[in-house]
Design a protein around this motif. Sequence first.
Motif, short mmCIF file in Angstrom:
data_model
loop_
_atom_site.label_atom_id
_atom_site.label_comp_id
_atom_site.label_asym_id
_atom_site.label_seq_id
_atom_site.Cartn_x
_atom_site.Cartn_y
_atom_site.Cartn_z
N GLN A 48 0.83 -1.18 0.00
CA GLN A 48 0.00 0.00 0.00
C GLN A 48 0.88 1.25 0.00
OE1 GLN A 48 -1.97 -0.96 3.75
NE2 GLN A 48 -1.04 0.88 4.65
N VAL A 49 0.33 2.33 -0.52
CA VAL A 49 1.05 3.58 -0.60
C VAL A 49 0.92 4.32 0.72
CG1 VAL A 49 1.23 5.80 -1.76
CG2 VAL A 49 0.73 3.73 -3.07
N GLN A 50 2.04 4.80 1.22
CA GLN A 50 2.04 5.61 2.43
C GLN A 50 2.97 6.80 2.27
OE1 GLN A 50 2.80 2.34 5.47
NE2 GLN A 50 1.28 3.61 6.54
N LEU A 51 2.50 7.95 2.68
CA LEU A 51 3.31 9.15 2.81
C LEU A 51 3.20 9.59 4.26
CD1 LEU A 51 2.17 11.16 -0.36
CD2 LEU A 51 4.15 9.64 -0.16
N VAL A 52 4.31 9.59 4.98
CA VAL A 52 4.30 9.87 6.40
C VAL A 52 5.12 11.11 6.68
CG1 VAL A 52 4.80 9.00 8.70
CG2 VAL A 52 4.02 7.43 6.92
N GLU A 53 4.45 12.18 7.11
CA GLU A 53 5.12 13.43 7.43
C GLU A 53 5.59 13.43 8.88
OE1 GLU A 53 1.51 14.72 4.80
OE2 GLU A 53 1.91 13.26 6.38
N SER A 54 6.68 14.15 9.13
CA SER A 54 7.18 14.33 10.47
C SER A 54 7.95 15.63 10.54
CB SER A 54 8.06 13.16 10.91
OG SER A 54 9.20 13.04 10.07
N GLY A 55 8.26 16.08 11.75
CA GLY A 55 9.09 17.25 11.95
C GLY A 55 8.35 18.51 12.35
N GLY A 56 7.04 18.46 12.38
CA GLY A 56 6.28 19.63 12.80
C GLY A 56 6.40 19.87 14.29
N GLY A 57 5.92 21.03 14.71
CA GLY A 57 5.97 21.38 16.12
C GLY A 57 5.71 22.84 16.34
N LEU A 58 6.01 23.30 17.55
CA LEU A 58 5.83 24.69 17.96
C LEU A 58 7.18 25.39 17.95
CD1 LEU A 58 4.14 27.01 19.21
CD2 LEU A 58 4.63 25.98 21.44
N VAL A 59 7.26 26.51 17.23
CA VAL A 59 8.47 27.31 17.18
C VAL A 59 8.13 28.78 17.32
CG1 VAL A 59 9.78 25.65 15.80
CG2 VAL A 59 8.43 27.43 14.67
N GLN A 60 9.11 29.56 17.75
CA GLN A 60 8.93 31.01 17.84
C GLN A 60 9.14 31.66 16.48
OE1 GLN A 60 11.69 32.29 20.87
NE2 GLN A 60 10.20 31.93 22.50
N PRO A 61 8.53 32.83 16.26
CA PRO A 61 8.81 33.56 15.02
C PRO A 61 10.30 33.74 14.82
CG PRO A 61 7.00 34.57 16.19
CD PRO A 61 7.56 33.52 17.11
N GLY A 62 10.74 33.55 13.58
CA GLY A 62 12.15 33.62 13.26
C GLY A 62 12.88 32.30 13.38
N SER A 76 13.27 27.92 12.96
CA SER A 76 13.36 27.02 11.82
C SER A 76 12.82 25.64 12.17
CB SER A 76 14.81 26.87 11.36
OG SER A 76 15.34 28.09 10.90
N LEU A 77 12.32 24.96 11.17
CA LEU A 77 11.92 23.56 11.26
C LEU A 77 12.26 22.88 9.95
CD1 LEU A 77 8.32 23.62 12.81
CD2 LEU A 77 10.37 22.70 13.90
N ARG A 78 12.50 21.58 10.02
CA ARG A 78 12.64 20.78 8.81
C ARG A 78 11.60 19.68 8.83
NH1 ARG A 78 17.47 16.86 6.60
NH2 ARG A 78 16.73 15.65 8.40
N LEU A 79 10.71 19.70 7.84
CA LEU A 79 9.71 18.66 7.68
C LEU A 79 10.24 17.55 6.79
CD1 LEU A 79 6.48 20.80 7.08
CD2 LEU A 79 7.57 20.14 9.26
N SER A 80 9.83 16.33 7.08
CA SER A 80 10.19 15.18 6.27
C SER A 80 8.93 14.45 5.83
CB SER A 80 11.08 14.21 7.06
OG SER A 80 12.29 14.82 7.45
N CYS A 81 8.98 13.87 4.66
CA CYS A 81 7.90 13.03 4.15
C CYS A 81 8.53 11.77 3.59
CB CYS A 81 7.10 13.76 3.08
SG CYS A 81 5.88 12.73 2.24
N ALA A 82 8.31 10.66 4.27
CA ALA A 82 8.85 9.37 3.85
C ALA A 82 7.79 8.62 3.06
CB ALA A 82 9.28 8.57 5.07
N ALA A 83 8.14 8.23 1.84
CA ALA A 83 7.22 7.55 0.94
C ALA A 83 7.53 6.06 0.87
CB ALA A 83 7.28 8.15 -0.46
N SER A 84 6.49 5.26 0.78
CA SER A 84 6.63 3.83 0.56
C SER A 84 5.50 3.36 -0.35
CB SER A 84 6.62 3.05 1.88
OG SER A 84 5.40 3.24 2.57
N GLY A 85 5.72 2.26 -1.05
CA GLY A 85 4.71 1.71 -1.93
C GLY A 85 4.63 2.35 -3.30
N ILE A 86 5.55 3.25 -3.62
CA ILE A 86 5.62 3.87 -4.93
C ILE A 86 7.06 3.82 -5.44
CG2 ILE A 86 3.66 5.41 -4.53
CD1 ILE A 86 5.72 7.70 -4.16
#
Length: 117
Positions: A1-15, A17-27
């Motif tokens: 099955q196809v899965q796209l799983v995001e991670s890396g979100g959260g609470l940050v102050q203005p200014g 940084s964050l890095r989001l990731s999306c791991a794909a499987s099944g494609i």
Amino acid sequence: QVQLVESGGGLVQPGGSLRLSCAASGIIFSFYAMRWYRQAPGKQRELVAGITSGGRTNYADSVKGRFTISRDTAKNTVYLQMNSLLPEDTAVYYCNALMDGSSWYYWGQGTQVTVSS
């Protein structure tokens, strides 16, 4: 099955940084353009950034110069590096995979990004 799983979100102050990731499987990852969308409360989902199977990138004007999209074929993962974050960037961020030359697409479940002092 196809899965796209995001991670890396959260609470940050203005200014911050964050890095989001999306791991794909099944494609076959290299056959897909990868995109990041976001949806803020009461707003329509909007395209933030995209990267083609060949590595060409595009960005929404609102994030140009602050966000960078990239992909790692070996890890089947697309990233969104977000710098100089603003409260207006607060949203749920979604990963999307679009097959080359088709209308076939898949969505991840989203990851929350909150920018607040």
